[in-house]
Scaffold this motif. Structure first.
Motif, PDB file in Angstrom:
ATOM      1  N   THR A   1       0.833  -1.206   0.000  1.00 49.13           N
ATOM      2  CA  THR A   1       0.000   0.000   0.000  1.00 49.13           C
ATOM      3  C   THR A   1       0.868   1.256   0.000  1.00 49.13           C
ATOM      4  OG1 THR A   1      -1.766  -1.185   1.144  1.00 49.13           O
ATOM      5  CG2 THR A   1      -1.851   1.213   1.219  1.00 49.13           C
TER       6      THR A   1
ATOM      7  N   TYR B   1      -6.143  -3.883  -3.129  1.00 50.40           N
ATOM      8  CA  TYR B   1      -5.296  -3.052  -2.269  1.00 50.40           C
ATOM      9  C   TYR B   1      -5.452  -1.581  -2.659  1.00 50.40           C
ATOM     10  CZ  TYR B   1      -2.431  -7.001  -0.513  1.00 50.40           C
ATOM     11  OH  TYR B   1      -1.971  -8.134   0.101  1.00 50.40           O
TER      12      TYR B   1
ATOM     13  N   ASP C   1      -7.899  -0.096  -4.431  1.00 52.35           N
ATOM     14  CA  ASP C   1      -9.247   0.410  -4.166  1.00 52.35           C
ATOM     15  C   ASP C   1      -9.404   0.752  -2.688  1.00 52.35           C
ATOM     16  OD1 ASP C   1      -9.888   0.076  -6.810  1.00 52.35           O
ATOM     17  OD2 ASP C   1     -11.151  -1.685  -6.505  1.00 52.35           O
ATOM     18  N   ASN C   2      -8.862  -0.098  -1.827  1.00 47.23           N
ATOM     19  CA  ASN C   2      -8.923   0.157  -0.393  1.00 47.23           C
ATOM     20  C   ASN C   2      -8.119   1.416  -0.045  1.00 47.23           C
ATOM     21  OD1 ASN C   2      -9.506  -0.301   2.327  1.00 47.23           O
ATOM     22  ND2 ASN C   2      -7.663  -1.501   2.619  1.00 47.23           N
TER      23      ASN C   2
ATOM     24  N   GLN D   1     -10.029   4.348  -1.117  1.00 42.65           N
ATOM     25  CA  GLN D   1     -11.373   4.304  -0.545  1.00 42.65           C
ATOM     26  C   GLN D   1     -12.453   4.408  -1.632  1.00 42.65           C
ATOM     27  OE1 GLN D   1     -11.708   7.037   2.728  1.00 42.65           O
ATOM     28  NE2 GLN D   1     -10.157   5.964   3.903  1.00 42.65           N
TER      29      GLN D   1
ATOM     30  N   GLN E   1     -14.620   2.130  -2.587  1.00 44.18           N
ATOM     31  CA  GLN E   1     -15.924   1.609  -2.177  1.00 44.18           C
ATOM     32  C   GLN E   1     -16.681   2.647  -1.363  1.00 44.18           C
ATOM     33  OE1 GLN E   1     -15.871  -1.904   0.278  1.00 44.18           O
ATOM     34  NE2 GLN E   1     -18.027  -2.306  -0.092  1.00 44.18           N
TER      35      GLN E   1
END
Length: 81
Positions: free
Chosen positions: A25, A53, A55-56, A59, A61
């Motif tokens: 990340t 990874y 997308d997280n 953020q 979502q």
């Protein structure tokens, strides 16, 4: 491993997987989201794993859920953030 983390002042739970995830990340942040280079670094065979990874990290979502919430609430998809 947890003892070393505590000695370093790290309060969160530490594991090899968490360290790996954090380093990937951090690389994605530093490289502007270069998934191809992150795949070479991490040696993940499937780039879809790295997309999760990324997308997280960004953020995605959360943003998408906020847009859907605004659509449902009649705000035309414009987030209030």
């Amino acid at each position: 491993m947890q003892g070393y983390a505590e000695a370093a002042g790290i309060e969160r739970r530490v594991s090899p997987h968490r360290l790996r995830h954090s380093s990937i990340t951090a690389f994605l942040d530093a490289s502007g989201g270069n998934l191809r280079a992150a795949q070479a670094l991490s040696r993940h065979s499937n780039q879809n794993t790295l997309t999760l990874y990324d997308d997280n990290r960004r953020q995605e979502q959360k943003g998408a859920s906020g847009m859907l919430e605004d659509l449902l609430m009649g705000n035309g998809g414009k987030t209030s953030d």
